[in-house]
Design an enzyme around this catalytic site. Structure first.
Site, mmCIF file in Angstrom:
data_model
loop_
_atom_site.group_PDB
_atom_site.id
_atom_site.type_symbol
_atom_site.label_atom_id
_atom_site.label_comp_id
_atom_site.label_asym_id
_atom_site.label_seq_id
_atom_site.Cartn_x
_atom_site.Cartn_y
_atom_site.Cartn_z
ATOM 1 C CG ASP A 39 5.536 11.213 1.594
ATOM 2 O OD1 ASP A 39 5.944 11.173 0.414
ATOM 3 O OD2 ASP A 39 6.158 10.708 2.542
ATOM 4 C CG HIS A 49 6.556 7.024 0.592
ATOM 5 N ND1 HIS A 49 6.950 8.247 1.088
ATOM 6 C CD2 HIS A 49 7.705 6.378 0.277
ATOM 7 C CE1 HIS A 49 8.260 8.338 1.068
ATOM 8 N NE2 HIS A 49 8.749 7.219 0.574
ATOM 9 C CG ASN A 78 13.720 6.149 -1.864
ATOM 10 O OD1 ASN A 78 12.855 6.947 -1.524
ATOM 11 N ND2 ASN A 78 14.151 5.194 -1.072
ATOM 12 C CG ASN A 113 15.801 8.872 0.841
ATOM 13 O OD1 ASN A 113 16.666 9.684 1.157
ATOM 14 N ND2 ASN A 113 15.564 7.790 1.544
#
Length: 181
Positions: free
Chosen positions: A88, A19, A63, A109
Site C-alpha cells: 500500500d 494495509h 512492520n 515501515n
C-alpha cells in the site's frame, strides 16, 4: 526464479483493510490455493511462463516483514533483482499505482524493514494507492477497511497487477514502468 511478496497483516481482523492490499492482490491472483508455511511466512510455488514463482505473505505483521523476506531470499539464493514487493501507498490516490526501484521506504515501515534486512532499496515494488485521510490517525486509517467504492476501484486494476506479476523481470523493469506508470 521470482519471489512475489504481498505485504499485509495476518488474521481475519485485517482482511480487506488498506494495509493488506498486498495480500489481497496475491489472494485474488492465485485464487483458492493451499499455502505452505516457512520462515514465518505463507508461501505458494508455481510456474509462470516456464519460470518458478514463489508467492509470499509474511506473517510477522507488516512492520516486521524484512526477516521473513530475507529468510526466503537466503534459502532460495535469490538476489534483490528477483523480488517484487506489492504494498500500500498513502501518497497515491486509491487505485493509482506505480512500479518503483531504487527508492526509499517513503515512511512505509514494512518496506523500511525489508530494506534494512536485505541491505538494499534497489528491489522492485508495486505501490498501490490507498489515499490518505488526514482527519484520521494514520495507524487507524491504514488498518481500516476499504469502502465498497474504494474496493471496487482496487479490484478494477487487478488485471493490470496480474500482468505486472506475470511479466516481472528486473532486467526489463523500465519497460514495465513505461507501460504502467
Amino acid at each position: 526464479m521470482k519471489l512475489i511478496v504481498g505485504l499485509g497483516n495476518p488474521g481475519k481482523d485485517y482482511n480487506k483493510t488498506r494495509h493488506n492490499v498486498g495480500f489481497m492482490v496475491l489472494d485474488s491472483y492465485l485464487g483458492d490455493v493451499k499455502w505452505s508455511s516457512k520462515f514465518n511466512g505463507l508461501y505458494y510455488e508455481t510456474k509462470i511462463n516456464d519460470e518458478k514463482y514463489i508467492f509470499l505473505k509474511p506473517q510477522t505483521y507488516m512492520n516486521l516483514s524484512g526477516k521473513c523476506v530475507c529468510s526466503f531470499m537466503n534459502f532460495y539464493k535469490l538476489d534483490y533483482k528477483d523480488i517484487l514487493v506489492i504494498h500500500d501507498d498513502l501518497d497515491l490516490e486509491v487505485g493509482n499505482y506505480r512500479i518503483k526501484v531504487n527508492s526509499s521506504s517513503g515512511g512505509h515501515n514494512g518496506i523500511k524493514d525489508i530494506i534494512n534486512a536485505i541491505s538494499t532499496d534497489a528491489f522492485a515494488r508495486l505501490k498501490i494507492g490507498i489515499s490518505n485521510n488526514k482527519g484520521i490517525d494514520t495507524k487507524d486509517y491504514v488498518l481500516g477497511p476499504f469502502s465498497k467504492s474504494e474496493l471496487k476501484v482496487i479490484e478494477g486494476n487487478y488485471s493490470n497487477f496480474y500482468d505486472i506479476i506475470e511479466h516481472f523481470d528486473y532486467n526489463y523493469i523500465n519497460d514495465l514502468m513505461n507501460k504502467y506508470n
